[in-house]
Motif scaffolding. Structure first.
Motif, PDB file in Angstrom:
ATOM      1  N   THR A  71      27.074 -94.084  25.125  1.00  0.00           N
ATOM      2  CA  THR A  71      25.791 -93.584  25.626  1.00  0.00           C
ATOM      3  C   THR A  71      25.973 -92.826  26.927  1.00  0.00           C
ATOM      4  OG1 THR A  71      25.185 -95.462  27.043  1.00  0.00           O
ATOM      5  CG2 THR A  71      24.640 -95.654  24.694  1.00  0.00           C
ATOM      6  N   THR A  72      25.009 -91.977  27.202  1.00  0.00           N
ATOM      7  CA  THR A  72      24.777 -91.433  28.542  1.00  0.00           C
ATOM      8  C   THR A  72      23.368 -91.839  28.935  1.00  0.00           C
ATOM      9  OG1 THR A  72      26.224 -89.512  28.264  1.00  0.00           O
ATOM     10  CG2 THR A  72      24.484 -89.338  29.913  1.00  0.00           C
ATOM     11  N   ARG A  73      23.175 -92.297  30.147  1.00  0.00           N
ATOM     12  CA  ARG A  73      21.844 -92.656  30.645  1.00  0.00           C
ATOM     13  C   ARG A  73      21.587 -91.875  31.918  1.00  0.00           C
ATOM     14  NH1 ARG A  73      25.181 -97.087  30.276  1.00  0.00           N
ATOM     15  NH2 ARG A  73      26.234 -97.696  32.208  1.00  0.00           N
ATOM     16  N   VAL A  74      20.401 -91.302  32.031  1.00  0.00           N
ATOM     17  CA  VAL A  74      20.105 -90.509  33.215  1.00  0.00           C
ATOM     18  C   VAL A  74      18.634 -90.664  33.581  1.00  0.00           C
ATOM     19  CG1 VAL A  74      19.629 -88.405  31.884  1.00  0.00           C
ATOM     20  CG2 VAL A  74      20.300 -88.214  34.278  1.00  0.00           C
ATOM     21  N   HIS A  75      18.364 -90.757  34.864  1.00  0.00           N
ATOM     22  CA  HIS A  75      16.995 -90.804  35.365  1.00  0.00           C
ATOM     23  C   HIS A  75      16.344 -89.448  35.111  1.00  0.00           C
ATOM     24  CE1 HIS A  75      13.611 -91.274  38.067  1.00  0.00           C
ATOM     25  NE2 HIS A  75      13.971 -92.528  38.322  1.00  0.00           N
ATOM     26  N   SER A  76      15.102 -89.460  34.687  1.00  0.00           N
ATOM     27  CA  SER A  76      14.426 -88.205  34.356  1.00  0.00           C
ATOM     28  C   SER A  76      14.356 -87.260  35.554  1.00  0.00           C
ATOM     29  CB  SER A  76      13.021 -88.482  33.817  1.00  0.00           C
ATOM     30  OG  SER A  76      12.262 -89.264  34.723  1.00  0.00           O
ATOM     31  N   ALA A  77      14.313 -87.802  36.763  1.00  0.00           N
ATOM     32  CA  ALA A  77      14.282 -86.954  37.953  1.00  0.00           C
ATOM     33  C   ALA A  77      15.634 -86.312  38.240  1.00  0.00           C
ATOM     34  CB  ALA A  77      13.843 -87.766  39.171  1.00  0.00           C
ATOM     35  N   GLU A  78      16.708 -86.868  37.679  1.00  0.00           N
ATOM     36  CA  GLU A  78      18.057 -86.369  37.892  1.00  0.00           C
ATOM     37  C   GLU A  78      18.596 -85.591  36.692  1.00  0.00           C
ATOM     38  OE1 GLU A  78      20.655 -87.330  40.896  1.00  0.00           O
ATOM     39  OE2 GLU A  78      18.700 -86.371  41.150  1.00  0.00           O
ATOM     40  N   PHE A  79      17.827 -85.527  35.631  1.00  0.00           N
ATOM     41  CA  PHE A  79      18.277 -84.910  34.383  1.00  0.00           C
ATOM     42  C   PHE A  79      18.787 -83.488  34.585  1.00  0.00           C
ATOM     43  CE2 PHE A  79      16.939 -82.319  30.648  1.00  0.00           C
ATOM     44  CZ  PHE A  79      17.843 -82.816  29.725  1.00  0.00           C
ATOM     45  N   PHE A  80      18.144 -82.737  35.457  1.00  0.00           N
ATOM     46  CA  PHE A  80      18.488 -81.326  35.634  1.00  0.00           C
ATOM     47  C   PHE A  80      19.596 -81.102  36.661  1.00  0.00           C
ATOM     48  CE2 PHE A  80      14.194 -81.295  33.891  1.00  0.00           C
ATOM     49  CZ  PHE A  80      14.358 -80.404  32.846  1.00  0.00           C
ATOM     50  N   HIS A  81      20.299 -82.168  37.022  1.00  0.00           N
ATOM     51  CA  HIS A  81      21.360 -82.049  38.022  1.00  0.00           C
ATOM     52  C   HIS A  81      22.715 -82.426  37.448  1.00  0.00           C
ATOM     53  CE1 HIS A  81      18.530 -81.183  41.261  1.00  0.00           C
ATOM     54  NE2 HIS A  81      17.727 -82.023  40.633  1.00  0.00           N
ATOM     55  N   GLY A  82      22.938 -82.086  36.177  1.00  0.00           N
ATOM     56  CA  GLY A  82      24.265 -82.290  35.598  1.00  0.00           C
ATOM     57  C   GLY A  82      24.273 -82.758  34.165  1.00  0.00           C
ATOM     58  N   SER A  83      23.566 -83.853  33.895  1.00  0.00           N
ATOM     59  CA  SER A  83      23.683 -84.475  32.578  1.00  0.00           C
ATOM     60  C   SER A  83      23.150 -83.615  31.445  1.00  0.00           C
ATOM     61  CB  SER A  83      22.961 -85.825  32.576  1.00  0.00           C
ATOM     62  OG  SER A  83      23.580 -86.724  33.466  1.00  0.00           O
ATOM     63  N   LEU A  84      22.233 -82.707  31.736  1.00  0.00           N
ATOM     64  CA  LEU A  84      21.679 -81.868  30.677  1.00  0.00           C
ATOM     65  C   LEU A  84      22.754 -81.030  29.987  1.00  0.00           C
ATOM     66  CD1 LEU A  84      19.715 -78.829  32.208  1.00  0.00           C
ATOM     67  CD2 LEU A  84      21.558 -80.053  33.369  1.00  0.00           C
ATOM     68  N   GLU A  85      23.889 -80.794  30.643  1.00  0.00           N
ATOM     69  CA  GLU A  85      24.952 -79.995  30.049  1.00  0.00           C
ATOM     70  C   GLU A  85      25.604 -80.694  28.847  1.00  0.00           C
ATOM     71  OE1 GLU A  85      25.686 -76.942  30.611  1.00  0.00           O
ATOM     72  OE2 GLU A  85      24.434 -76.630  32.385  1.00  0.00           O
ATOM     73  N   LEU A  86      25.342 -81.971  28.673  1.00  0.00           N
ATOM     74  CA  LEU A  86      25.915 -82.690  27.544  1.00  0.00           C
ATOM     75  C   LEU A  86      25.125 -82.506  26.253  1.00  0.00           C
ATOM     76  CD1 LEU A  86      26.858 -86.096  29.248  1.00  0.00           C
ATOM     77  CD2 LEU A  86      28.401 -84.244  28.601  1.00  0.00           C
ATOM     78  N   LEU A  87      23.922 -81.965  26.334  1.00  0.00           N
ATOM     79  CA  LEU A  87      23.085 -81.823  25.144  1.00  0.00           C
ATOM     80  C   LEU A  87      23.616 -80.757  24.197  1.00  0.00           C
ATOM     81  CD1 LEU A  87      19.389 -82.082  26.387  1.00  0.00           C
ATOM     82  CD2 LEU A  87      20.977 -83.897  25.742  1.00  0.00           C
ATOM     83  N   GLU A  88      23.584 -81.109  22.912  1.00  0.00           N
ATOM     84  CA  GLU A  88      23.893 -80.163  21.849  1.00  0.00           C
ATOM     85  C   GLU A  88      22.828 -80.304  20.777  1.00  0.00           C
ATOM     86  OE1 GLU A  88      27.928 -80.520  20.516  1.00  0.00           O
ATOM     87  OE2 GLU A  88      28.723 -80.638  22.551  1.00  0.00           O
TER      88      GLU A  88
END
Length: 333
Positions: free
Chosen positions: A228-245
């Motif tokens: 899994t990857t878990r990310v706070h919605s407020a932090e989503f746009f600071h890195g983790s979004l690059e994992l989406l496919e």
């Protein structure tokens, strides 16, 4: 419902609600005696379960309330911990070793310790200054923590509606059974659609960030051995979004507090990239008997009930027992 013992669920949840008088008496005594700070200490899931109540205090109160990881507290210390500190621990079994060491550490520094557990003869129940005991295996601890934090903030003049909320929580066992029944087909459908997924991307915020962390680490990783990857919605746009496919399974936990807009923003973006976005939204559940102004406070408890149904169906479709472990409490560490 799949592997759902309704009488047992009702009885356990009622045992948590029945602690109200004891919790209120304890909080009143501590407030009258005076204390300067409150630590909410746990390990793993019980640490994550403290975050909604740290969050509640942070946005509602000027009192010093903070969550801490039991093992880190022992090795790092806390300069504010002392004779005018109150420390709350939760443990289903009452045997969590990290928490036991943390209780000993806090008591050695003069702090007053409180433990919520289901076993009166457990090491934690015997070690703390005040043990508040439910029926065995009662989970989660949100009802008890709502009473504790609500009463504390009420005594400080920072929560005007506490008595109304506490009265309404008397009916929480029935309310949560209704939630579980409504969630059952949703849970079954999610599990069937994701039986072969080995990776999930989880998003949550506000008082659901703790549950997001908990479900990612303690359920999908620990109990189902899924990545899994878990990310706070407020932090989503600071890195983790690059994992989406396009085929990434995105699971979004949506609550009803002031951070809802942040999770909406993350959801909107996720749906632009992935074709597999699932939203579990507490607004979908009526909660008959709970006043609108309290619904947001109950979001962690509602989502825990909903996702417990998902867990049971994942166990079924993946033929992977939720009780199976390779390392946790199996190997020494």
């Amino acid at each position: 419902m799949l592997r759902f013992n309704e009488p047992e669920f009702l009885s356990r949840t009622a045992s948590a609600a029945a602690l109200r008088p004891q919790i209120e008496e304890l909080v009143d005594r501590l407030v009258d005696e005076g204390f300067d700070n409150l630590l909410l200490v746990g390990a793993g899931g019980t640490y994550a379960q403290m975050w909604p109540y740290e969050h509640l205090a942070r946005r509602s109160s000027t009192f010093d309330v903070r969550a801490a990881i039991a093992a880190e507290l022992v090795v790092s210390g806390d300069a504010r911990l002392g004779e005018r500190s109150v420390v709350v621990f939760t443990s289903v079994s009452g045997t969590t070793e990290d928490s036991i060491r943390a209780i000993e550490y806090c008591k050695a520094r003069g702090a007053y310790t409180i433990g919520f557990t289901g076993y009166p003869d457990s090491p934690i129940a015997k070690l703390v200054d005040a043990a508040l005991v439910t029926e065995p295996e009662t989970w989660p601890f949100d009802v008890q923590m709502l009473f504790f934090m609500g009463r504390l903030l009420s005594r400080r003049g920072e929560f005007d509606g506490y008595d109304k909320l506490a009265d309404e929580l008397a009916d929480i066992p029935r309310i949560l059974v209704d939630v579980a029944k409504q969630a059952e087909p949703v849970a079954a459908a999610f599990a069937e659609a994701h039986r072969d997924n080995d990776y999930h991307f989880l998003i949550g915020g506000g008082n659901l960030w703790g549950f997001t962390y908990l479900y990612s680490m303690c359920i999908l990783e620990e109990m189902q051995w899924l990545r899994t990857t878990r990310v706070h919605s407020a932090e989503f746009f600071h890195g983790s979004l690059e994992l989406l496919e396009e085929d990434t399974s995105v699971v979004i936990f949506q609550g009803e507090d002031e951070t809802r807009a942040l999770t909406d923003r993350a959801e909107a973006f996720a749906k632009r990239v992935s074709k597999d976005v699932t939203v579990f939204d507490t607004r979908d559940y009526p909660l008959d008997g709970i006043s609108p102004e309290f619904r947001g406070l109950l979001s962690p408890l509602v989502l825990d009930t909903v996702l417990s149904r998902v867990s049971k169906h994942l166990e079924r479709v993946r033929d992977h027992s939720l009780d199976l472990r390779r390392y946790y409490r199996v190997m020494d560490y």
